[in-house]
Design a protein around this motif. Structure first.
Motif, short mmCIF file in Angstrom:
data_model
loop_
_atom_site.label_atom_id
_atom_site.label_comp_id
_atom_site.label_asym_id
_atom_site.label_seq_id
_atom_site.Cartn_x
_atom_site.Cartn_y
_atom_site.Cartn_z
N GLU A 191 -14.45 29.17 23.68
CA GLU A 191 -13.67 28.41 24.95
C GLU A 191 -14.58 27.63 25.81
N TYR A 192 -14.36 26.40 25.92
CA TYR A 192 -15.32 25.45 26.88
C TYR A 192 -14.63 24.23 27.43
N ASN A 193 -14.70 24.21 28.55
CA ASN A 193 -14.29 22.95 29.30
C ASN A 193 -15.27 22.27 30.00
N TRP A 194 -15.60 21.02 29.51
CA TRP A 194 -16.82 20.39 30.12
C TRP A 194 -16.49 19.86 31.59
N GLN A 195 -15.20 19.68 31.79
CA GLN A 195 -14.84 19.05 33.18
C GLN A 195 -15.26 20.20 34.34
N GLU A 196 -15.32 21.45 33.93
CA GLU A 196 -15.40 22.55 35.12
C GLU A 196 -16.81 22.91 34.87
N ASP A 197 -17.64 22.36 34.03
CA ASP A 197 -19.10 22.80 34.00
C ASP A 197 -19.87 22.07 34.66
N GLU A 198 -20.43 22.45 35.96
CA GLU A 198 -21.23 21.83 36.67
C GLU A 198 -22.72 21.68 36.22
N GLU A 199 -23.45 20.65 36.24
CA GLU A 199 -24.68 20.47 35.88
C GLU A 199 -24.62 20.94 34.17
N PHE A 200 -23.76 21.18 33.49
CA PHE A 200 -23.69 21.53 32.28
C PHE A 200 -24.54 22.81 31.78
N SER A 201 -24.58 23.50 32.74
CA SER A 201 -25.44 24.91 32.52
C SER A 201 -24.65 25.67 31.46
N VAL A 202 -23.21 25.92 31.26
CA VAL A 202 -22.48 26.39 30.26
C VAL A 202 -22.59 25.81 28.89
N LEU A 203 -22.73 24.51 29.09
CA LEU A 203 -22.82 24.01 27.73
C LEU A 203 -24.39 24.24 27.02
N GLU A 204 -25.41 24.33 27.81
CA GLU A 204 -26.68 24.49 27.42
C GLU A 204 -26.86 25.97 26.87
N LEU A 205 -26.13 26.95 27.58
CA LEU A 205 -25.99 28.23 27.15
C LEU A 205 -25.43 28.40 25.95
N ILE A 206 -24.17 27.58 25.59
CA ILE A 206 -23.53 27.67 24.35
C ILE A 206 -24.64 27.15 23.09
N MET A 207 -25.22 26.00 23.49
CA MET A 207 -26.00 25.37 22.61
C MET A 207 -27.30 26.13 22.18
N THR A 208 -27.71 26.96 23.06
CA THR A 208 -29.00 27.50 23.04
C THR A 208 -28.82 29.26 22.61
N ALA A 209 -27.57 29.58 22.74
CA ALA A 209 -27.52 30.89 22.18
C ALA A 209 -26.28 31.14 21.04
N PRO A 210 -24.97 31.03 21.45
CA PRO A 210 -23.96 31.18 20.56
C PRO A 210 -24.12 30.29 19.22
N VAL A 211 -24.60 29.12 19.64
CA VAL A 211 -24.79 28.07 18.34
C VAL A 211 -25.80 28.84 17.39
N VAL A 212 -26.90 29.14 18.03
CA VAL A 212 -28.28 29.65 17.25
C VAL A 212 -27.69 30.93 16.47
N VAL A 213 -27.07 31.53 17.20
CA VAL A 213 -26.90 33.08 16.39
C VAL A 213 -25.68 32.51 15.14
N ALA A 214 -24.75 31.85 15.45
CA ALA A 214 -23.85 31.31 14.45
C ALA A 214 -24.77 30.63 13.21
N SER A 215 -25.76 29.88 13.51
CA SER A 215 -26.64 29.34 12.50
C SER A 215 -27.23 30.23 11.82
N TRP A 216 -27.37 31.54 12.30
CA TRP A 216 -28.37 32.21 11.69
C TRP A 216 -27.30 33.03 10.62
N ILE A 217 -26.18 33.19 11.22
CA ILE A 217 -25.00 33.74 10.11
C ILE A 217 -24.58 32.80 8.89
N SER A 218 -24.54 31.56 9.42
CA SER A 218 -24.07 30.53 8.20
C SER A 218 -25.28 30.37 7.36
N LEU A 219 -26.48 30.45 7.58
CA LEU A 219 -27.54 30.15 6.80
C LEU A 219 -27.81 31.38 6.04
N GLN A 220 -27.62 32.60 6.69
CA GLN A 220 -27.77 33.72 5.89
C GLN A 220 -26.71 33.75 4.39
#
Length: 774
Positions: free
Chosen positions: A653-682
């Motif tokens: 779940e993500y709503n960019w209009q409510e994400d001040e300074e895009f801190s949540v977006l940064e968290l998503i791109m640097t943590a869940p996305v990376v974990v998901a990439s590990w799963i996908s590439l395994q």
């Protein structure tokens, strides 16, 4: 004043740099108790797929793509279309490539040659000695490593004083096997090891000198030697990973390289006249530049076209118009882990009642906790392996007062270890006699009981953070979850897998929870958000949770698709019959989701078959786990609601209009996305290169050291997914695709985040992940 460097120092520096490069080329592997998916190409993410293919072809003799027939079959079936081939062809940066699609199609009909790894000295020496030296070397190293790395399976632990290299020398100087005539006949090997340098780096430097190696020959040669050690090398990389998380270092992998290199040196000295000419050729090949061949370029273009075909399919699905069905005032909100197995259940749950809304969030629920379970001395890091725990929790105090329960829990754990032990596992049934006969019959017929989620020791934080800290944590988590509206009941649903007789059981649990099930984090967050003091603090921050709202922790059993709520969160809750409704909704959704999954599983047709698989100790495919994962979608739920994503998408779940300074977006791109990439590439690596990056055949597995599995009675530790996790016996169940990351957010915001995080940018720049702005 600038320091003058002598030629000898230059050689030493080059050797140390090559050692560092080689150990960074190896991915880590986690022990069985907390196994998580790992990107097997972790050491190559700064390179493209073509460059990685050239490297791994040289050092391991493996492909980085599927055989061409696989792509040809998909073209013939219409899955890969001409437009995909055209886009892939025009998008490649390779200089050598087909000029038109028709040329690419013709090339696709002729299988590319299988890469052949450059041989080690152990392989070159095999004809001279008449023995498979490479297999023998790995067997002896594995025999020692099983004891050295043991994590509680053995009756007594091997010493680790002085490190791996020191302990191996103590073992090897007393190991008479290499010198026994008729086995291999390396006479005097024990003495040779005794005379070796006392430090690993010293031993490596001497071996490099004796073997005549030059600096430009070292990186891929060292990488080759570590690859031959399989999971043992990856376990050494794991120990380095863990140490670096704590700001420390670890030399285990360097020690393993020194051990493997010392075997090479001894065989070279013994067979110098026979191996020297071929060794010169191998050295020259290691010194040559890593240049992708024309055939390799063709293969990677075909893989790109396959990825594009998946993106086209997903784009068509997401762009289909459908009326938004999100309720204005939901009767139930359920926050599920973003795990792809949650998608079918979420879809089913939303379908059973129009007043239900679901959202997706990382399964550790933003609480990086190290948890100590009831009657356990193990600290379970229930958080992504990329992070350090900042919270500590333990099971509630009340059950701990029950000394009988404590004793029974520890006895059960000891009994489990006894059953796995190398010797006792064979004598177990005979020793237990008729006492165990009933359980064997029940397990064989699928009558074993199913573990229930309700009740049990409630986790508590230790120490409890200050109120301001808890309020801050709660506010950040609610913001990251994009949870702005509330319902009478809000479920926080972690997930785990209820299976029996499965060494890889932890791999079916929650990757965001470090290979453990997710109920602890869900319970901790529910307790925090139900706390009146925390709610008062949130109110002062503009977050008003209605008084009647109750957060309830739950656990989704992904093997059976049963969701159970925890009793502790319901004490004193005046539900007005809502709880019974929720339980009925969960049961109905479970039946729908499990029936959908049954179609994909061998020998399963209905929900009853799914439940039976979780209790069958002979079942090698209790569930498909994350097989089939192809995309990560971070957007409001209305983007995907009602669309059948077939359990192939991570939904955050993500709503960019409510994400001040895009801190949540940064968290998503640097943590869940990376974990998901590990799963996908395994899953990708275990499918395209199972001989190196796969876990082997489950039917041949033996648990060793409590840390991993070997095929048969020894040899290399097998890391990665077992063959049965990606193949159903007739065809692949997983489509090897690099993950498509689809985010609804402004492009400039995503670009700024990638510029800030080079390691994440490398994943996208080198096409290990595809980034798509919705």
């Amino acid at each position: 004043m600038e320091k003058l460097t002598t030629p000898h120092e230059i050689e030493i520096n080059a050797c140390e740099q090559a050692v560092e490069q080689a150990i960074r080329s190896i991915p880590p592997v986690w022990p069985l108790s907390s196994s998580v998916a790992v990107n097997p190409y972790l050491g190559q993410v700064t390179e493209s797929l073509e460059a990685t293919g050239a490297r791994l072809g040289r050092v391991a003799g493996i492909r980085v793509t599927m055989p061409r027939k696989w792509y040809a079959d998909r073209v013939h079936a219409g899955i890969i279309q001409d437009e995909d081939l055209e886009l892939a062809l025009t998008g490649t940066m390779a200089q050598m490539k087909p000029s038109i699609v028709e040329t690419l199609k013709k090339a696709m009909m002729v299988e590319s040659p299988m890469p052949k790894a450059l041989p080690t000295i152990a392989e070159i020496a095999t004809p001279a000695l008449g023995v498979e030296c490479a297999e023998f070397v790995v067997e002896r190293i594995g025999f020692w490593a099983a004891g050295y790395f043991d994590r509680g399976q053995a009756l007594w632990s091997a010493s680790k004083d002085g490190g791996a290299y020191s302990q191996w020398r103590a073992f090897a100087t007393r190991d008479l096997t290499p010198g026994i005539i008729g086995i291999i006949g390396i006479k005097g090997f024990a003495h040779y090891v005794d005379q070796a340098p006392e430090t690993a780096l010293g031993a490596i430097a001497r071996s490099v000198d004796i073997l005549g190696l030059k600096p430009n020959e070292l990186p891929t040669y060292f990488h080759t030697l570590l690859i031959t050690l399989g999971g043992w090398a990856q376990l050494g990389r794991y120990e380095l990973w863990q140490a670096e998380l704590q700001g420390d270092t670890n030399s285990t992998l360097i020690d393993l390289l020194a051990i493997r290199l010392l075997w090479e040196e001894a065989l070279f000295v013994m067979c110098r006249g026979d191996v020297a000419p071929e060794w010169q050729k191998v050295r020259a090949a290691h010194a040559a530049p890593l240049t992708p061949s024309y055939d390799l370029v063709i293969d990677t273009i075909l893989q790109e076209a396959s990825d594009l075909s998946e993106q086209r399919r997903l784009g068509t699905l997401l762009s289909s118009s459908e009326e938004e069905k999100t309720p204005e005032q939901p009767d139930l909100i359920a926050a599920f882990c973003i795990d792809v197995r949650s998608e079918p259940y979420r879809r089913a749950l939303e379908g059973v009642h129009p007043g239900i809304k679901t959202i997706g969030f990382a399964g550790f629920f933003g609480l990086p906790s190290s948890h100590q379970g009831f009657a356990s001395d193990v600290k379970e890091h229930r958080l992504p392996v990329l992070l350090n725990p900042s919270l500590h929790s333990h099971s509630g105090d009340a059950p701990l007062k029950d000394q009988n329960a404590r004793f029974l829990a520890r006895a059960k754990r000891a009994w489990g270890r006894f059953k796995l032990a190398a010797v006792s596992s064979f004598a177990f049934v005979e020793a237990a006699g008729p006492i165990y006969a009933g359980k064997l019959v029940a397990d064989a017929l699928g009558w074993a009981g199913t573990q229930k989620s309700k009740g049990g020791a409630c986790p508590v934080l230790d120490p409890m953070p200050e109120l301001n800290t808890r309020v801050e944590m709660a506010a950040n988590i609610l913001n990251a979850m994009s949870l702005k509206e509330f319902a009478p009941i809000i479920l926080l649903v972690g997930h785990g897998a209820n299976v029996v007789n499965n060494p890889h059981a932890s791999a079916l649990h929650c990757g965001a929870c470090g290979g453990y099930s997710g109920e602890v984090n869900a319970q901790l967050l529910a307790a925090m958000l139900n706390d009146p003091e925390v709610r008062a603090g949130l109110y002062e921050r503009g977050i008003q949770i209605p008084e009647q709202t109750r957060f309830v922790a739950a656990l989704h059993d992904t093997t059976t698709d049963q969701v159970s709520m925890f009793d502790e969160d319901l004490h004193g809750f005046d539900d007005n019959g809502r709880l019974l409704k929720v339980e009925n909704w969960l049961k109905s959704a479970g039946k729908i989701a499990s029936t959908e999954r049954a179609i994909k599983l061998p020998r399963a047709h209905a929900q009853k078959d799914i439940i039976k698989r979780s209790k069958d100790w002979s079942e090698i495919r209790p569930e498909w786990a994350l097989a089939g994962c192809t995309s990560f979608i971070a957007a409001p739920r209305h983007r995907t609601a009602g669309k059948n994503l077939e359990g192939r998408a991570f939904l955050h779940e993500y709503n960019w209009q409510e994400d001040e300074e895009f801190s949540v977006l940064e968290l998503i791109m640097t943590a869940p996305v990376v974990v998901a990439s590990w799963i996908s590439l395994q899953y990708y690596g275990s499918t395209v290169s199972p001989e190196v990056f796969g876990g082997g055949n489950k039917l041949l597995h033996n648990v060793i050291g409590g840390i991993g599995v070997v095929e048969g009675n020894g040899g290399i530790l097998r890391a990665g997914l077992p063959w049965q996790s990606v193949h159903d016996g007739n065809e692949f169940i997983h489509t090897p695709t690099r993950l498509s990351v689809c985010i609804e957010a402004p492009r400039d915001a995503m670009t700024a985040i990638l510029e800030k995080h080079e390691d994440v940018r490398a994943l996208f720049d080198n096409r290990w992940l595809h980034l798509i702005a919705l």
